[in-house]
Enzyme design. Structure first.
Site, short mmCIF file in Angstrom:
data_model
loop_
_atom_site.label_atom_id
_atom_site.label_comp_id
_atom_site.label_asym_id
_atom_site.label_seq_id
_atom_site.Cartn_x
_atom_site.Cartn_y
_atom_site.Cartn_z
N TYR A 1 0.82 -1.21 0.00
CA TYR A 1 0.00 0.00 0.00
C TYR A 1 0.85 1.26 0.00
O TYR A 1 1.51 1.57 0.99
CB TYR A 1 -0.92 0.02 1.23
N LYS B 1 -0.80 -7.96 -2.78
CA LYS B 1 -2.18 -7.49 -2.67
C LYS B 1 -2.15 -5.98 -2.85
O LYS B 1 -1.47 -5.27 -2.11
CB LYS B 1 -2.72 -7.87 -1.29
#
Lengths: 304, 304, 304, 304, 304
Positions: free
Chosen positions: C176, C207
């Site tokens: 992220y 992810k």
């Protein structure tokens, strides 16, 4: 005045109990109270305490501290391991407390929060003791409560107590509330809090500042109670005359202090005077002498 | 009220399962709920909780805590290892939870973000327990969620849970949202979040503040659900009268709290009263007594 | 749709290759794509995702997550070790990915740079797996790229990959971009960069957030290419209706995503609905089902 | 042009001398000069160097780097261990330099001082090499001199050199003056200083930026002299045309550079062109070819 | 002038005493005073001291330092381990002091507090010494007293002294008061304090700046006394003419300095001149020569 029974804390392993008891008795003259000759100021105050107006020229040389420690009556001489490693071979009878951390006085409180970190590990001290047969009776460490770095010092202190006990060594924690958050370092209630923290850290002794003000003795009892089985030792503080110093000391002991830590008031004097002063401090602290008796010893001189 | 089945977490190794179960049962009186006598305030609040107006003089001496713990009915007495190491030999029957971190209250929230770090390792606690045969039933640790130093405490907490379980020791985490980022420490939704974090850390119990407000009980259920198999314990908080205290406690237990942690409300009383108060708190917390029954026990006195 | 050949990275030791392959196949249903049921939000979002308007009451209890994971079709259920340690004995068939770090959402980005640190070591996870025979198929870790604390998380991530592979465990990194330096967390080019970093860290899966905007699919391909042999998994994000959710998911898989991670969209529903939603997500993600087929499964219900 | 005698530093243990010599010779084509194909930008520049206008679509996939490295003539391909671990099994002949630290370009210099920390330990690299028989010829690490975090990177660099030599691995340090304190990163005198620091760290090679300005070559000699027995490698920098690139490279080698590190100028081209460019760079760097000869090789194509 | 008895500190283990004595004697020419050829400036001052107006071109190449060290008379050549590891095989007779930390001069005092951290461990130095039979006579480390990072450096210094003594290696601490808190780095009283800190750290020698001003010699004696059994070494400082340099040096030795550390004043000269200057410095420092005698040696040249 009777000998005080020593409680051996449970983190002293069975095989170190005798040594712990021996160290404790030696440290306290078998009376439960320690007379600490505090000599860690060469870092804490740089050379300010050792050179200048009103300071005996003798004091400029660190060996002065060892000379005093070997001739005067003391519970232990507290100083850094490096100094001990370089002088103790010539002063085999001096009992030591190894001060494990120190900082200089250069960075002021208005610049940064106080932080003093451990220099040497307890097992390094114990090995030095065992390899050289020197009289290390305990270790010391300063905690600045209320510093933003408090967590570091609380953690190091807890580990030092635990490990020192593992080697049969009693611990003295210098408990000083200090930092932006501390409005008054000599507030008796804060001092009592600091003494209580030392107890929670498992320390054998907590060295604190004696409160100021007229009802100091009364207010100081809060600290002594808060410390529980941890003995409270009073810092000697700045230079005073002999008689008022001993009077204040007597007041501290009468209040229940289990010791005194005196530095500048001893070592800033010429050797002979310093030794006699040591003995007077020892008499009041350990032997429960009156101020008058102690003054007499001071004037009589060291004897033998 | 039935005994609650104890789920032994998977990080308890097979050879420590029995000990973990024994500790859990002892901690909760076999009923699944823990009555914690919280005594870590000598660091957390310095001497503020132990000396002053409205505080019994008994409380000035840390031994007061041990006296209460040995005479009153408690699940465990939570305090720092250093204090235990110096008193437990005289109080062999007291069950302990070792509080592994603590900070003082000197640095305020508007000065710096809260940080409390681990003092002693779990294996040091376990060795002390084994060497001295003292009744250490578990360990405790405070996490300040929302502090900028949160990552440090979450990491230490996770390791403590994992390692404590490895020695058969249940864990109680003090879960306190605190710091600039936390608008309201007693917001029920935030408290529920904190309880959930304790569950994710694998803790056996999460000590949280009870929400304020009229629908506190209802809103508190959010936390109990969020914690899942981790039991929620309510902090006792500041000094209250006996009856409203027990009523609030009863409300908490009725809401599903798996325990209570009471400190000041116990130890600030004189010994006899403190012991009776302990017993009343125990009755409500562990035995599911009504407030009236508990009040009766309080007035009856400790008995034998 | 064919099974995809698994490349065993070179830091998987010879004796762990079979286990790594088994874990990878189990994680991806033998099809190369992972359907991750993401359940680390009890720390990441506190109780916000589990209690409140529009959230099924079931979701207030963490066991809800385990119930879903045991009844729905999933690649793995990702959550913290502490929660697994307390529930997995009752859910022996659930496949887990242990999320190794987590932070709360209390400190906002305008207060401090994001930092999430490792809670438990890979070898602790592996020992727990081996001692209890639970199905830990991999580990996960979040990296906040662009945080001023990035260096800490990059270092922990690199070590986690290396060590997890050493125990035959595939790794999923939550990549992220976040912090003052990150203007747009969903910028496709930045997301592609993040995916590439995961590849350089040696992660098996990355992810990431799916880009926003009309040409999202096209722009998302940049990330999939940048990740190379590291599979890209799309985060599910906030709550959506079933049909648009599955459509977006289908778009992601069609773009080349090697998996999906869905949390709130699953667990905020009542158990039965959540299980059916799981199955629909699994169908699209792993089995390459059309949206229509998946919708049918959702309406049909779980079945056996 | 003659082979240059390799000085084996004294921290290479006797039993690793042959390996160190083999690695050094392989790295430098037996000529003392290294042609480094620099491929750590997927972290350092995220996807900026791999996708966008003027960049060949091939470059979007990290395997492009391995394809170039396996077909072109290079001294070594420098990239992160994670990438190597996932591709090297298919590119068994590629010689690698493992880049041990990397940071992203998200946090800019006006926000925070640069810090790049070690991802993997040297012994982890060595074990990977030994277990898989891959051609790791050395390791690399970036030091940002003049950053306020300089002390961290200097310490890590010193340990990496010491340990890499212990495993027979030569070291290349990326020496970049960077941070608020650095007015001009391409100041020749500062670059010379950086080269000298690499020498004091014991590095085998120092990768530095080539100075700008008309008398660059002359001024660059200061760096080469300052580095002493540590070879200076010039960074390739941003995209240039083939001919001016090779001319500048020739100038650098003529000035005494012991190598070149080229990244974007190679991998942003389509595979065939990239391979031919590699070969041209190799010819100038290692074989001492003229610009004209190298240009011819570039136009001729790779061949065998 | 007589040989001075060497006090072996107690942290030198019995089996290393002979080596410690040999090293001390070699370091001080058997006279108790060390002539240190200081060559750590390639990091401390980058290339400023090695290239530019008034600096001999010889000095641009680090080998110049080794050439001087091997031909001139010196106590030891102090430099970083990396440089030693790359040249010492060709200069087998040079005695070394390994400088264990260094920082660059890029970050100025008005930007950040000075911090210099340890690069290599003492045991790594000892192993290098033993494996290669090179003449490492001691180790050196810089402490910036008064820096806000003081605690880090005091801790590293204390450990270095303890460990170096464990390997029979004397220690020289560069004691520099520096940082926002230090008004005047050359204040004699502060310098004396710094010398005292070195003594408390257990160092064998303390390298300090010589005070400025007319009564420098007198005031410098405060430092010599404060250092006790730790020898005080004067830094050479910036470039001076031969005669005034030697006069100042003679004054320092006459004041009781136990050594000198000269860097730029030696290595900025062409080789022959540098060697002759070395010999003159050695004569004054170690052999107690007069300035006139030393000047004669300087003009006579090195001879054999």
């Amino acid at each position: 005045m009777e000998g005080i029974e020593i409680v051996v804390p449970l983190d002293v392993p069975r095989e170190e109990r005798e040594r712990f008891l021996d160290n404790s008795r030696a440290l306290t003259g078998g009376k439960g109270r320690v007379m600490l000759f505090a000599g860690d100021q060469k870092v804490e105050h740089l050379n300010d305490d050792f050179h200048g107006e009103g300071i005996a020229p003798d004091d400029g040389d660190p060996e002065h501290l060892f000379r005093i420690a070997s001739r005067g009556r003391i519970g232990a001489f507290a100083t850094q391991l490096g100094l001990i490693a370089r002088y103790a071979m010539d002063y085999p009878d001096v009992p030591y407390v190894v001060k494990l951390n120190s900082k200089t006085n250069l960075v002021k409180l208005n610049q940064a929060e106080p932080l003093s970190r451990q220099w040497v590990a307890v097992d390094q001290v114990a090995r030095l003791r065992d390899a050289n047969n020197i009289r290390v009776l305990g270790v010391g460490y300063t905690v600045y409560l209320g510093s933003e770095h408090e967590a570091i010092m609380l953690g190091e202190a807890a580990q030092i107590v635990h490990r020192a006990h593992g080697f049969g060594l009693p611990v003295i924690l210098w408990m000083y509330p200090r930092g932006r958050a501390v409005a008054d370092e000599r507030d008796p209630h804060t001092i009592a809090g600091a003494a209580g923290v030392a107890a929670c850290l498992g320390s054998d002794f907590a060295k604190v500042n004696y409160p100021s003000g007229p009802d100091a003795q009364e207010r100081f009892r809060e600290a002594i109670r808060a410390a529980g089985r941890t003995g409270v030792i009073c810092s000697g503080g700045g230079r005073m005359e002999v008689s008022p110093f001993l009077e204040r000391l007597h007041e501290q002991i009468a209040a229940g202090a289990l010791g005194s830590a005196t530095g500048r008031n001893i070592h800033q004097r010429p050797l002979d005077q310093a030794v006699r002063f040591c003995n007077a401090v020892y008499a009041v602290t350990v032997e429960g002498a009156s101020v008058q008796d102690a003054m007499e010893r001071y004037w009589e001189g060291p004897g033998t």
